[in-house]
Structure formats: structure tokens, C-alpha cells
Write a protein that holds these residues in place. Structure first.
Motif, PDB file in Angstrom:
ATOM      1  N   MET A 185      11.948-100.909   5.975  1.00 56.48           N
ATOM      2  CA  MET A 185      12.238 -99.286   5.565  1.00 56.48           C
ATOM      3  C   MET A 185      11.604 -98.329   6.904  1.00 56.48           C
ATOM      4  SD  MET A 185      13.476 -98.659   2.661  1.00 56.48           S
ATOM      5  CE  MET A 185      13.019 -96.974   1.937  1.00 56.48           C
ATOM      6  N   PRO A 186      12.209 -97.275   6.934  1.00 56.15           N
ATOM      7  CA  PRO A 186      11.540 -96.382   7.916  1.00 56.15           C
ATOM      8  C   PRO A 186      10.529 -95.722   6.932  1.00 56.15           C
ATOM      9  CG  PRO A 186      13.767 -95.841   7.082  1.00 56.15           C
ATOM     10  CD  PRO A 186      13.670 -97.144   6.831  1.00 56.15           C
ATOM     11  N   TYR A 187       9.547 -95.297   7.719  1.00 55.41           N
ATOM     12  CA  TYR A 187       8.336 -94.882   7.062  1.00 55.41           C
ATOM     13  C   TYR A 187       7.882 -93.700   7.953  1.00 55.41           C
ATOM     14  CZ  TYR A 187       5.168 -97.204   9.949  1.00 55.41           C
ATOM     15  OH  TYR A 187       4.742 -97.663  10.895  1.00 55.41           O
ATOM     16  N   ARG A 188       7.120 -92.989   7.046  1.00 57.73           N
ATOM     17  CA  ARG A 188       6.218 -91.534   7.695  1.00 57.73           C
ATOM     18  C   ARG A 188       4.843 -91.495   7.202  1.00 57.73           C
ATOM     19  NH1 ARG A 188       8.363 -85.617   6.550  1.00 57.73           N
ATOM     20  NH2 ARG A 188       6.854 -84.236   7.258  1.00 57.73           N
ATOM     21  N   GLN A 189       3.874 -91.582   8.071  1.00 52.03           N
ATOM     22  CA  GLN A 189       2.418 -91.648   7.528  1.00 52.03           C
ATOM     23  C   GLN A 189       2.119 -90.054   7.065  1.00 52.03           C
ATOM     24  OE1 GLN A 189       0.550 -93.845  10.550  1.00 52.03           O
ATOM     25  NE2 GLN A 189      -0.075 -95.400   9.344  1.00 52.03           N
ATOM     26  N   THR A 190       1.335 -90.093   6.139  1.00 51.05           N
ATOM     27  CA  THR A 190       0.852 -88.855   5.577  1.00 51.05           C
ATOM     28  C   THR A 190      -0.482 -88.479   6.576  1.00 51.05           C
ATOM     29  OG1 THR A 190      -0.435 -89.708   4.059  1.00 51.05           O
ATOM     30  CG2 THR A 190       1.956 -88.781   3.315  1.00 51.05           C
TER      31      THR A 190
ATOM     32  N   ALA B 297      -3.328 -93.047  -4.628  1.00 54.31           N
ATOM     33  CA  ALA B 297      -1.585 -93.574  -5.473  1.00 54.31           C
ATOM     34  C   ALA B 297      -0.482 -93.621  -4.279  1.00 54.31           C
ATOM     35  CB  ALA B 297      -1.512 -92.556  -6.629  1.00 54.31           C
ATOM     36  N   TYR B 298      -0.594 -92.656  -3.390  1.00 52.38           N
ATOM     37  CA  TYR B 298       0.472 -92.650  -2.475  1.00 52.38           C
ATOM     38  C   TYR B 298       0.281 -93.367  -1.029  1.00 52.38           C
ATOM     39  CZ  TYR B 298       2.103 -88.780  -5.609  1.00 52.38           C
ATOM     40  OH  TYR B 298       2.529 -87.956  -6.620  1.00 52.38           O
ATOM     41  N   LYS B 299      -0.797 -94.302  -1.204  1.00 53.93           N
ATOM     42  CA  LYS B 299      -1.003 -95.093   0.028  1.00 53.93           C
ATOM     43  C   LYS B 299       0.289 -95.642   0.696  1.00 53.93           C
ATOM     44  CE  LYS B 299      -3.846 -99.346   1.548  1.00 53.93           C
ATOM     45  NZ  LYS B 299      -4.650-100.263   0.879  1.00 53.93           N
ATOM     46  N   TYR B 300       1.072 -96.251  -0.395  1.00 53.54           N
ATOM     47  CA  TYR B 300       2.311 -96.731  -0.199  1.00 53.54           C
ATOM     48  C   TYR B 300       3.429 -96.199  -1.166  1.00 53.54           C
ATOM     49  CZ  TYR B 300      -0.060-100.231   2.221  1.00 53.54           C
ATOM     50  OH  TYR B 300      -1.024-101.252   2.937  1.00 53.54           O
ATOM     51  N   ALA B 301       4.218 -95.246  -0.884  1.00 49.57           N
ATOM     52  CA  ALA B 301       5.208 -94.793  -1.730  1.00 49.57           C
ATOM     53  C   ALA B 301       6.512 -94.573  -1.227  1.00 49.57           C
ATOM     54  CB  ALA B 301       4.606 -93.474  -2.087  1.00 49.57           C
ATOM     55  N   VAL B 302       7.791 -94.583  -2.107  1.00 49.46           N
ATOM     56  CA  VAL B 302       8.942 -94.561  -1.665  1.00 49.46           C
ATOM     57  C   VAL B 302       9.552 -93.070  -2.419  1.00 49.46           C
ATOM     58  CG1 VAL B 302      11.224 -95.218  -1.484  1.00 49.46           C
ATOM     59  CG2 VAL B 302       9.176 -96.873  -1.404  1.00 49.46           C
ATOM     60  N   VAL B 303      10.078 -92.062  -1.648  1.00 49.04           N
ATOM     61  CA  VAL B 303      10.731 -91.239  -2.234  1.00 49.04           C
ATOM     62  C   VAL B 303      11.883 -91.358  -3.134  1.00 49.04           C
ATOM     63  CG1 VAL B 303      11.582 -88.721  -2.021  1.00 49.04           C
ATOM     64  CG2 VAL B 303       9.678 -89.485  -0.631  1.00 49.04           C
ATOM     65  N   ILE B 304      11.919 -91.088  -4.397  1.00 49.93           N
ATOM     66  CA  ILE B 304      13.262 -91.515  -5.196  1.00 49.93           C
ATOM     67  C   ILE B 304      14.077 -90.138  -4.436  1.00 49.93           C
ATOM     68  CG2 ILE B 304      14.304 -91.655  -7.356  1.00 49.93           C
ATOM     69  CD1 ILE B 304      12.187 -93.850  -6.434  1.00 49.93           C
TER      70      ILE B 304
ATOM     71  N   TRP C 299      11.178-105.919   0.649  1.00 52.75           N
ATOM     72  CA  TRP C 299      12.471-106.241   0.332  1.00 52.75           C
ATOM     73  C   TRP C 299      13.494-105.084   0.250  1.00 52.75           C
ATOM     74  CZ3 TRP C 299      14.886-103.435  -3.899  1.00 52.75           C
ATOM     75  CH2 TRP C 299      15.904-104.386  -4.370  1.00 52.75           C
ATOM     76  N   LEU C 300      12.922-103.995   0.214  1.00 57.62           N
ATOM     77  CA  LEU C 300      13.821-102.838   0.250  1.00 57.62           C
ATOM     78  C   LEU C 300      14.464-102.786   1.699  1.00 57.62           C
ATOM     79  CD1 LEU C 300      12.016 -99.684  -1.151  1.00 57.62           C
ATOM     80  CD2 LEU C 300      13.868-100.643  -2.030  1.00 57.62           C
ATOM     81  N   ASP C 301      15.706-102.695   1.627  1.00 61.03           N
ATOM     82  CA  ASP C 301      16.703-102.475   2.846  1.00 61.03           C
ATOM     83  C   ASP C 301      17.612-101.221   2.422  1.00 61.03           C
ATOM     84  OD1 ASP C 301      18.711-102.689   4.981  1.00 61.03           O
ATOM     85  OD2 ASP C 301      19.090-104.517   4.646  1.00 61.03           O
ATOM     86  N   PRO C 302      17.266-100.033   3.285  1.00 64.70           N
ATOM     87  CA  PRO C 302      18.179 -98.664   3.105  1.00 64.70           C
ATOM     88  C   PRO C 302      19.616 -99.080   3.501  1.00 64.70           C
ATOM     89  CG  PRO C 302      16.828 -98.710   4.861  1.00 64.70           C
ATOM     90  CD  PRO C 302      16.330 -99.962   4.326  1.00 64.70           C
TER      91      PRO C 302
END
Length: 118
Positions: free
Chosen positions: A1-6, A45-52, A96-99
Motif C-alpha cells: 500500500m502506498p502510504y503517507r506519514q503524518t 489510534a492513527y499510528k497505522y490507518a487507512v482512509v476509507i 494484505w491490502l493491494d490497491p
């Protein structure tokens, strides 16, 4: 998953009167002076998170904002509209997630979910 750090300056805006509604915004000023409602994104809570992906294109103010899959505060703690799981399960999901496979999230009772596969 591509990601962005806060960072300490990242917020998700749920102020229905703002043009930033339902968007991730980086802002170094006082967020209380800019928005009536927002969520700070650098929290445990958002240490690891996915935007729905809900109401993020053709955004309609008031239709819903800041809906995430994130780490829970505990098995008996609710959220304000998000889905939360243990950090251990969050890490499994992220691996597991694959965009490219266009994942979706479905929530309901076990019997209702089972009925979808019939």
C-alpha cells in the motif's frame, strides 16, 4: 500500500462549512482559528490507518467525513463512525491490502455477510 506519514501539523477536516471538508490538510497555524471541526492525525489510534474511500470525490458536505480503518483503543471501545481493529490485525491487513485489486470494506452481521456469498 502506498502510504503517507503524518506530522504534528496534519489534520482531517470535518467542518462542513470549510472548502477543506473531508480532506487531509497540513497546516502549521492554530487549527481552531481556521476550522470549526477537525481531527488531529498524529494520534496513537492513527499510528497505522487507512482512509476509507467514502465521500472523497465529489465531496458533499455533511454526507460523512474522516472515515478510517485504524487501531482500536480496546476490544470494547467504540469509534465515531470508523472501523477499528487491534494493532496486530491492522498490520496484517496492511500487508494484505493491494490497491490494484480494488479492495472494499463490507460491514454487517455475520449472517448478512454470509448471505452475500450465496
Amino acid at each position: 500500500m502506498p502510504y503517507r506519514q503524518t506530522t504534528d501539523h496534519d489534520y482531517w477536516i470535518d467542518d462542513v462549512n470549510s472548502p477543506d471538508y473531508n480532506k487531509w490538510v497540513t497546516y502549521e497555524g492554530d487549527p481552531k482559528e481556521r476550522w470549526n471541526s477537525f481531527e488531529k492525525l498524529r494520534i496513537p489510534a492513527y499510528k497505522y490507518a487507512v482512509v476509507i474511500n467514502y465521500n472523497v470525490t465529489n465531496i458533499e458536505p455533511g454526507k460523512g467525513s474522516a472515515i478510517f480503518l485504524h487501531i482500536w483503543q480496546g476490544p470494547n471501545k467504540g469509534t465515531s463512525g470508523c472501523t477499528a481493529v487491534s494493532e496486530e490485525n491492522m498490520l496484517k491487513i496492511l500487508k494484505w491490502l493491494d490497491p490494484n485489486k480494488k479492495p472494499i470494506i463490507i460491514q454487517g452481521t455475520q449472517s448478512w455477510i454470509n448471505s452475500l456469498t450465496k
